[in-house]
Structure formats: C-alpha cells, structure tokens
Enzyme design. Structure first.
Site, PDB file in Angstrom:
ATOM      1  CD  GLU A 131      -2.806   1.499   0.517  1.00 13.77           C
ATOM      2  OE1 GLU A 131      -3.399   2.591   0.528  1.00 13.77           O
ATOM      3  OE2 GLU A 131      -3.103   0.578  -0.257  1.00 13.77           O
TER       4      GLU A 131
ATOM      5  CB  CYS B 133      -3.957   3.706   5.936  1.00 17.22           C
ATOM      6  SG  CYS B 133      -3.532   2.100   5.265  1.00 17.22           S
TER       7      CYS B 133
ATOM      8  CB  CYS C 219      -4.393   0.032   9.100  1.00 14.96           C
ATOM      9  SG  CYS C 219      -3.433  -1.464   9.241  1.00 14.96           S
TER      10      CYS C 219
ATOM     11  CG  HIS D 132      -4.725   5.102  10.874  1.00 16.64           C
ATOM     12  ND1 HIS D 132      -3.653   5.684  11.506  1.00 16.64           N
ATOM     13  CD2 HIS D 132      -4.200   4.311   9.901  1.00 16.64           C
ATOM     14  CE1 HIS D 132      -2.531   5.275  10.946  1.00 16.64           C
ATOM     15  NE2 HIS D 132      -2.836   4.438   9.963  1.00 16.64           N
TER      16      HIS D 132
ATOM     17  NE  ARG E  97       0.527  -2.902   6.428  1.00 19.44           N
ATOM     18  CZ  ARG E  97      -0.766  -3.245   6.313  1.00 19.44           C
ATOM     19  NH1 ARG E  97      -1.607  -3.028   7.306  1.00 19.44           N
ATOM     20  NH2 ARG E  97      -1.211  -3.789   5.201  1.00 19.44           N
TER      21      ARG E  97
ATOM     22  CB  SER F 154       4.933   1.637   7.373  1.00 15.64           C
ATOM     23  OG  SER F 154       4.349   0.362   7.167  1.00 15.64           O
TER      24      SER F 154
ATOM     25  CB  CYS G  22       0.915  -0.102   5.216  1.00 15.81           C
ATOM     26  SG  CYS G  22      -0.671   0.626   4.753  1.00 15.81           S
TER      27      CYS G  22
ATOM     28  CB  CYS H 219       0.869   7.254   6.526  1.00 12.27           C
ATOM     29  SG  CYS H 219       2.534   6.667   6.230  1.00 12.27           S
TER      30      CYS H 219
END
Length: 564
Positions: free
Chosen positions: A16, A64, A67, A71, A475, A498, A542, A545
């Site tokens: 992502e 994102c 996820c 968030h 993650r 990440s 990912c 963000c």
C-alpha cells in the site's frame, strides 16, 4: 576495492503506497548498503488543524486504505484520552471484535496476495502433479483446506487459461524460475490454490467488520465515548452472523495459512538458520486488544506492551516520553536529535534527488521520519508482539510459538524467528491466536446484553485537553497525539508502524529496520531482486500514510470540488 553496483527498485509493488529501495551489491551480489525512501508526503497533521474533535477519527482513518479501522480507533481513543472519557465495557468489546476482523483480514491478504509470490513460483505450479500435491498437503495439516487432487487440477486449468490469454494480471512480471524459489512444484501448486481461496476468505472477513462497523473499508460506528452499533449487539442474529464469518476465516487460518507457513519454514529453513532478513536487535509493541477498562499502559492486553532486546533477552516497560521523531534525513524541518510527538511540528523541507535521479545519500532522502525509542530504531509488528509476549511469559503466546516450532518437520528453533521466514511466520501464528479469542469475546458481549447491560456510550464532559493513544495495528506500533482547545484540534501527530520500520537513517547514522534487514542479503540473480522484495514484503509495508502529493516548489497541484 571493487566497485559496488547500485540497484533501484522503484516502486516496490504489492504494498500500500509508494516505497523505493536502493541497494548496493558487491561482486558476489551481496547487499552492502541499503536505503529506504517514500516519495510522497502525508500531511494529515496539517489537515487535522482546527477540526472539531468529533471528526478526528473519521479524518484519521483516511490516512490509509488498509488499516482504516485502526486509525479510526486510535484517533478516536486519543480524543477520549485527552478529554478523560471512559468508554463502557460493551464498547471496548465491540472495538476489539472489529479490530480482530481487521487483523485476520489484513494478515490473510498480506501473506497470499502481497507476499506469497515471493515464496512460490506460479509457473512451476503448472507442471505439478495434482495427486502428489494432495498427498503433500497432508504432510503439513491433517485437515488441509480445499486440497483435493480435483481442486488442484482445476486451479492449474484456470491459471493456464490466463497464461494462454496473455492476461496474467497479478502473475505478470514475476521472477519465475529464479533459483531463490525453494518449494517443489507440488508445494507451489498448494500455495497457488490457497492464493485463489484467499480472495473469497478476505471478502468474508471484510463482511464481518461491516456487521458492527457499518461498512468496510472505512467503518463508521465509532464515536468519541463508545460505539453506535447498539442495534447489532442486541440482535442475536447479527452477533451470530459476525461470529460465523469470523469462524470461517479461522478455519482458513488453521487449515491453510498455518500449514502453508509450516511448509515455507520447512523449505526455507536454511535462510531462517542464517538469519536472512534480520535487522535491528530491538523490538517494540504498544500492546493490542485491551481486555479490561484500565487505561493504557496499566491495563491487561491480549498482546502485552514492552520493549525487547534480542542481545540481552530482556523486556522492559514502555515509557511514551522516550519516543521521538528524528528528521535529519527526512524532508522536514526540525532539530537533529528528534522531538516528542506531542510537541512535534510537521514542516515540509523538500530538497529533492541527485542530478541523476538517485537518492541524496548524504542528506535528506525520504518523506518518512525516523522514530526512535531512547535513541534506538525499533522493529514493530507481529514478530515484536510475539517476542515480547514470550519474554513476559504469556502462556497463550508461549504455547503458540512452541507449537509452531514443533510443527515444522525439520524443526524451527527460537533463534530462527529472527529472519524473514520468522517474521512471516509470526503473522500467521498471531492470526491463529486472535482467532482463538473471538468466541470468548462474543460470549462476553452476549452475557452482558443478556443481563441487561446494553450501554455502549459515555458522553464527553470536557472540550479541552491533551493526550495520546498507543495501540498496535496489524503492522505494529501506532500512536496518535492530540491537543484540543474549546472543542477544536490545535495539535496532531501520528506515528505509524511503517514509519518505525521504513525509517531512514537518523542523526547518528543508524539505519531503520528495512534498511538494516537487507544488509548481507545475497541475490541469486543480480537483476532479479527477489530476496530484497521477500524481506521488505515480510514487514507488510504500508506507506498509505503518504496520501497527499506536494509540488516541490510549493505550488498548488490541483483543486477539486465534490458535490454531495
């Protein structure tokens, strides 16, 4: 001294967001240096400014597209921490159930759709013997998932038809035939078959989230103070629907995902023994799935929080005050030694690339900051959660790890978790642990409702305050920091998993986990960086963000108006 060869992989696919990896190889195709860079700017902290605190979770989940729920939850709970809101027990349980559906969905999709083809060769699977493949599947599970010879033959025919049509889709441009692939053709066929099965399983798990979340992605049932899904939790048919879909996912995890990981650990045992893909020695988790209503960090959690060091074998309690973000090598302004996120600013400082398009290795080279805990880089994610749980002698986690080690035909020692293989295995073991707890959480919720305890919301009594929420996403460690004045957000900072794992070097020159994990990796074929992709993918990158494009000269790129 021989000249190193520089290779750039840009973008890293099957993740992502946008990620670039640069590596330098010696004459033996061994990685001697590595750089991780994100080429997009996030800016969510700036978007949050002056927003009503009720809107924070809804904006935060747009960080994102994977996820989304985490968030949403952590943003909402950061507001609750700032305003001193204590949510009811039922709201905590529902939030955990939603989180469980996200974790299972995320781990299944990651392994099969995003990471699996780093381990299995699609083309080789087409030459496998379906009858032999069915026998091999029984070696790794007494009840293998959808593993009959007829099923495997149908999979071969289906994929062969794609090859004949020229429409390979996700199977195009793979490094098929690379010597780094270790599975037999029959094992490749098992993996390919489960890849296709996982497409349906992930849909079912997404539907489970929609039961209590309203929809997926971007659920909408969380509010500051609790959840809004009261009509679902008091309806036995809705609760049963959720549980049935989750049990369907659990069956796949137990009979396909875990056995496939055993098969990979068995085939790639030498890579695990050599520690291929091991990076930094420090691991961190904020904890996940709170199982009481005591505020963080004192409350009990399914996966406990802490910081673990491999060299000492010691686990210590986590102190949020020791978290800082270093921007020495990231495209932001700020002091070299880093700043605590509760006080940190987000001021872009884009300095660009070298004239030949390469990263500026002596200066700033990524839009990702460098989070550090007590000045050290930390790996975060499923492996960190398991290592911390085992170090804290959590019986559930200890048993799950030991059971996996004993289930690998050629054995799997505790040291072998520190590898790309181990990091990948940790995700499957964690998925199985979470799946095993869902039924008890559903029973707890049903018992509360049966006793007339149906409260799901506590109204906020304050409109000003500051605080943070730390909780692990699939993650890894996710933190949101917030300050609210008279109902409006005046400060916001999100430090995402990440960011910890994909961070650039800091002011001390310390590599982030991605970078460190690639050092000394040997490529079988220099221009086929399969081993690099395998290790990077094992973190489940990912970079979503990073969702807002910024012009290098500060000019407006475009403006859109959406009529609702």
């Amino acid at each position: 001294m021989a000249q190193l060869k520089r290779f750039t992989i840009d973008p890293i696919t099957r993740i992502e967001g946008h990620l670039r990896i640069e590596v330098d190889l010696d004459s033996n195709n061994v990685v001697k240096d590595a750089y991780s860079s994100s080429g997009m700017f996030r800016g969510i902290e700036l978007i949050m400014q002056d927003r009503d605190f009720h809107d924070v979770g809804l904006f935060a989940q747009r960080i994102c597209g994977v996820c989304t729920y985490t968030h949403y939850r952590v943003g909402t709970e950061a507001v609750e921490a700032a305003l001193g809101v204590q949510i009811p027990t039922n709201a905590r349980i529902v939030r955990n159930l939603l989180h469980a559906s996200l974790f299972l969905h995320d781990h299944v999709v990651h392994f099969y759709q995003l990471h699996g083809m780093d381990w299995f060769d699609v083309v080789a699977a087409l030459s496998a013997d379906p009858e032999k493949a069915a026998a091999v599947a029984l070696k790794y599970s007494p009840t293998p998932y959808n593993a009959g010879a007829g099923t495997f033959r149908a999979v071969q025919e289906r994929v062969s038809a794609l090859v004949a049509s020229g429409e390979l889709g996700p199977f195009a441009n793979g490094y098929w035939g690379n010597p780094s692939y270790k599975l037999t053709p029959e094992q490749d066929l098992i993996m390919l078959s489960h890849y296709l099965d996982a497409l349906a399983v992930q849909r079912t798990l997404a539907q489970a989230m929609a039961v209590f979340g309203g929809k997926n992605p971007h659920p909408q049932s969380l509010v500051v103070g609790g959840v809004t899904s009261i009509m679902d939790i008091v309806d036995p048919s809705r609760v049963a629907e959720f549980l049935g879909k989750m049990q369907s996912g659990a069956q796949f995890i137990q009979n396909a995902y875990l056995p496939d990981i055993r098969m990979i650990a068995d085939a790639y045992i030498q890579e695990a023994k050599s520690g291929e893909g091991y990076g930094v020695p420090d691991f961190m988790s904020y904890g996940a799935f709170p199982i009481d209503n005591i505020p963080w960090p004192k409350g009990a959690m399914l996966f406990p929080s802490g910081v673990f060091n491999r060299n000492t074998g010691m686990v210590t309690d986590l102190n949020a005050d020791q978290i800082k973000e270093d921007v020495t090598r990231a495209w932001y302004q700020g002091p070299n030694e880093g700043v605590y996120p509760g006080e940190e600013s987000t001021i872009p400082d884009y300095t660009g690339y070298e004239a030949d398009g390469a990263l500026n290795r002596s200066g700033k080279y990524s839009w990702i900051k460098a989070p550090r805990y007590q000045g050290l880089p930390m790996e975060t994610g499923p492996l960190a959660r398991l290592l911390i749980g085992r170090a804290r002698k959590d019986p559930l986690i200890e048993k799950a790890m030991t059971d996996f080690e004993r289930s690998v035909p050629r054995g799997f020692s505790p040291d072998e978790w520190y590898s790309t293989v181990g990091r990948t295995a940790a995700r499957a073991v964690e998925a199985d642990i979470i799946a095993s707890q869902v039924g008890a959480w559903v029973d707890e919720l049903a018992a509360n409702v049966g006793q007339g305890q149906t409260q799901t919301y506590t109204a906020p009594s304050n409109t000003s305050g500051e605080g943070f929420r730390l909780l692990d996403a699939p993650r890894g460690a996710l933190g949101h920091w917030i300050r609210i004045e008279n109902g409006r957000v005046t400060h916001y900072q999100a430090v995402v998993p990440s960011t910890w794992n994909a961070s650039p070097r800091d002011h001390k020159g310390q590599m982030g986990p991605y970078e460190a994990s690639l050092i000394n990796t040997r490529l079988a074929v220099a221009n086929q960086p399969l081993e690099v992709l395998r290790t990077v993918h094992s973190f489940d990158p990912c970079i979503g963000c990073a969702v807002h494009i910024v012009d290098s000269k500060g000019a407006e790129v475009a403006r859109f108006q959406v009529d609702v």
